[in-house]
Design a protein around this motif. Structure first.
Motif, short mmCIF file in Angstrom:
data_model
loop_
_atom_site.label_atom_id
_atom_site.label_comp_id
_atom_site.label_asym_id
_atom_site.label_seq_id
_atom_site.Cartn_x
_atom_site.Cartn_y
_atom_site.Cartn_z
N GLN A 368 0.88 -1.16 -0.03
CA GLN A 368 0.00 -0.25 -0.04
C GLN A 368 0.79 1.10 -0.08
O GLN A 368 0.34 2.38 0.13
N GLN A 392 -3.66 -7.03 -2.66
CA GLN A 392 -4.43 -6.47 -1.80
C GLN A 392 -4.43 -4.85 -2.42
O GLN A 392 -3.90 -4.45 -3.42
N LEU A 393 -5.08 -4.16 -1.65
CA LEU A 393 -5.38 -2.73 -1.96
C LEU A 393 -3.99 -2.08 -2.13
O LEU A 393 -3.02 -1.98 -1.35
N THR A 396 -3.23 4.62 -2.45
CA THR A 396 -4.22 5.81 -2.97
C THR A 396 -3.56 6.90 -3.92
O THR A 396 -2.63 7.37 -3.52
N ASP A 554 -11.98 -0.44 1.42
CA ASP A 554 -10.74 0.42 1.93
C ASP A 554 -11.08 0.53 3.56
O ASP A 554 -10.06 0.40 4.18
N GLN A 557 -9.88 -2.77 5.29
CA GLN A 557 -8.69 -3.21 5.03
C GLN A 557 -8.08 -3.52 6.30
O GLN A 557 -8.07 -2.87 7.38
N ASP A 582 -11.17 -3.77 -10.68
CA ASP A 582 -10.06 -3.72 -9.75
C ASP A 582 -10.17 -5.11 -9.10
O ASP A 582 -10.78 -5.16 -7.96
N ARG A 584 -8.08 -6.74 -7.44
CA ARG A 584 -7.28 -6.71 -6.07
C ARG A 584 -8.23 -6.18 -4.89
O ARG A 584 -8.32 -6.80 -3.90
N ARG A 585 -9.14 -5.35 -5.23
CA ARG A 585 -10.11 -4.68 -4.37
C ARG A 585 -11.05 -5.83 -3.74
O ARG A 585 -11.30 -6.05 -2.69
#
Length: 632
Positions: A368, A392-393, A396, A554, A557, A582, A584-585
């Motif tokens: 991240q 994973q996420l 941003t 999010d 998470q 997406d 992964r989200r």
């Protein structure tokens, strides 16, 4: 384009976009809107002030109302103290020095508070954070210079010019509380000369493994370690866990959670408890007295008064210089004793520790972390441990252009691709029923995950199914566009109806006190409002509201719940799924569930992406597919 020039270019694009969004937000909105966005505290009251380093003034303020609104203030960000009587002119800029619950300290570039501050209607507003961008830019430029020296192995390995090396002798480390792949990861961190990567899928005990790795490294190298992560929350977790294991931890910067245990690990707290701090306090008090005397000469002025005022100010400044020296001595003493220093990526360049270098730097949640931010701590290291999960996420990113051109690819992801020999995958997970885990394991982790015996078959009650896909295809539940976000009120109603049925069936097995925890997730913010609204109008669910949380992916998470519902929301004839693509989200959303996962969506729309088509096939193979018609 050379590696670092490209990154510098992308960072510049990101900075511009971030600045434009910030400008739009501050110039065209009311104070109430900015407060709701979390960048303004208004109204506030001044609770105290004190002199600080470099003749600045540190003011403590408290927000007196709207205390439940979440905000983005954190230590180190630039901010402005303003009066709402004349906000364009009555303003003083500074930096947030400390933030905890509804109080913060702001260090202002003045030596006394302006007159307008006594007239009320005060607020504090965050300014655009150029400092972080400056530090990232600076780190990239320094890394670029180092990459031209082949003897700087770490930098050249990370950008793919060289390969990592390992000791040939494997240490015989046995840590009974870790499983085999976790122990393997710890051994890998010990034998690596420059780089080791701990790849931790959901629920595999990555934090536990890292803490043991840090302990083993301390024992092996007898050298101070820097442990960093992109968010304060992740840094807090590691700081606490290391402390519980008896490691002397020094937490630099501001914890996100204000717990006594965490506070006791912070630099501020340890300084306040230090045996020499009494002296510093006494000196500060003297300096303040001299300043106050000087201010008495403010109103009536002649040459004698001016000289006297200057002499008093000079004396106050001289004393504050002594205070600075004494505080530096205290900081150095605390740094010498610390075994592990913890901070955020940018916080690792805090003025108190800027000069330090380390044998080993550990970056957690590296999946991240924005790559330019990682270079801030990396330049202080000879050896790097990256831990995280690039499935994973992602970080941003404000600029779509920068993201598409490569800023969204993390250093972790690049290194896993470049140096597979440095990677250890944690293979045993302790969260999910195996039916919930298996699809994620197939798609993202080469089928290498296995469920620990304690969770592999755990369910809410004997015979309950752990996975359900409810297909709304053909029901005419069309999505609606609400601003820029999608909603699907009929899908939401169906989800709440199913949830009510599940909650009711659980009352036979659980009391209110031990009732399972429930998450309702939607990738779309507006859909959350629709779900919240409908939940509040469902009488059967009211007694259990405390056990139910509704949030975006999010927002969940790093968390887990016994039961997870996902409202996919999208349903249209064109098969458009927007950012549901997406995956992964989606991986994060699906792997939050311990005992039951319920996905509600339109197969006709979702199946345009193989990931969802295959998931639906997987659900069918477990007899977990249901049509929404069964619930209507």
């Amino acid at each position: 384009m050379d590696y670092f020039k490209q990154l510098l270019h992308l960072l510049k694009i990101e900075r511009e976009e971030d600045r434009n969004q910030y400008r739009k937000l501050t110039e065209s909105t009311s104070i109430a809107e900015r407060r709701a966005q979390g960048i303004t505290w208004y109204p506030i009251a001044i609770r105290g002030s004190e002199m600080s380093r470099g003749d600045y003034l540190t003011v403590e303020v408290e927000r007196t109302t709207h205390q439940d609104i979440s905000h983005q203030f954190r230590s180190g960000v630039p901010a402005v103290l303003f009066s709402n009587h004349d906000p364009k002119n009555d303003r003083v800029e500074g930096t947030i020095a400390y933030q905890s619950s509804n109080r913060l300290k702001i260090t202002l570039r003045v030596d006394e508070l302006p007159d307008w501050s006594r007239e009320g209607k005060l607020g504090v507003e965050m300014l655009f954070d150029d400092n972080s961008y400056d530090e990232m830019q600076d780190a990239l430029k320094r890394a670029e210079a180092l990459s031209e020296q082949p003897k700087n192995r770490l930098v050249n390995i990370l950008i793919g010019n060289q390969s990592p090396t390992f000791h040939t002798e494997r240490p015989t480390v046995v840590i009974p509380e870790l499983n085999e792949s976790q122990q393997q990861a710890v051994r890998q961190t010990l034998v690596a000369n420059e780089l080791a990567i701990v790849h931790g899928p959901p629920g595999t005990g990555k934090t536990t493994t890292l803490v043991q790795a840090v302990k083993a490294l301390l024992k092996q190298d007898h050298q101070k370690i820097l442990v960093v992560a992109p968010s304060n929350t992740a840094v807090d977790l590691l700081s606490e866990k290391l402390h519980e294991q008896g490691v002397n931890v020094l937490r630099v910067g501001n914890p996100a959670r204000v717990s006594e245990r965490l506070m006791a690990l912070t630099l501020d707290y340890k300084m306040a408890e230090h045996s020499r701090m009494k002296e510093a306090k006494k000196l500060k008090k003297q300096a303040s007295e001299f300043k106050n005397m000087a201010h008495k000469y403010k109103r009536n002025f002649g040459k004698a008064e001016r000289d006297q005022r200057k002499a008093l100010f000079d004396e106050a400044h001289r004393i504050m210089k002594d205070v600075g020296d004494l505080e530096q001595y205290i900081i150095d003493d605390l740094l010498t004793k610390a075994e592990v220093i913890t901070a955020t990526l940018i916080g690792s360049d805090h003025y108190t520790i800027r000069h330090l270098n380390y044998h080993t730097v550990v970056i957690d949640e590296a999946g991240q972390a924005l790559e330019p931010a990682c270079w801030v701590p990396i330049l202080k290291a000879q050896k790097l441990i990256l831990a995280g999960d690039h499935f994973q996420l992602p970080p941003t990113i404000k600029s779509n252009e920068a993201a598409v051109r490569g800023l969204s690819t993390t250093l972790l992801e690049k290194c896993v691709g470049l140096h597979p020999e440095a990677v250890t995958l944690l293979q045993e997970q302790y969260r999910m029923h195996e039916h919930i885990m298996t699809y994620s394991s197939q798609v993202f982790y080469q089928k290498q995950l296995r469920a620990h015996i304690s969770v592999a078959t755990h369910s809410l009650f004997p015979g309950d199914s752990s996975l359900v896909f409810i297909d709304t295809a053909g029901c005419g539940f069309d999505e609606k566009l609400d601003g820029t976000s999608s909603t699907n009120p009929e899908e939401a109603a169906l989800l709440i109806k199913h949830l009510t049925h599940v909650v009711t069936s659980l009352t036979a097995h659980y009391t209110l006190s031990n009732f399972p925890s429930i998450a309702i997730i939607s990738p779309y913010k507006q859909q959350l409002s629709v779900l919240n609204e409908q939940l509040l109008h469902s009488p059967d669910v009211q007694p259990y509201l405390a056990k139910i949380s509704i949030n975006t992916v999010d927002g969940f998470q790093g968390q887990e719940r016994d039961i997870v519902y996902i409202s996919m929301t999208r349903s249209n004839a064109q098969g458009e799924i927007g950012f549901l693509s997406d995956i992964r989200r989606m991986n994060v959303a699906m792997t939050r569930a311990r005992k039951k996962l319920v996905v509600v969506g339109d197969s006709a729309t979702l199946a345009s992406l193989p990931f969802y088509a295959d998931f639906i096939t997987y659900a069918e193979s477990l007899n977990a597919y249901q049509s929404a018609w069964e619930w209507l």
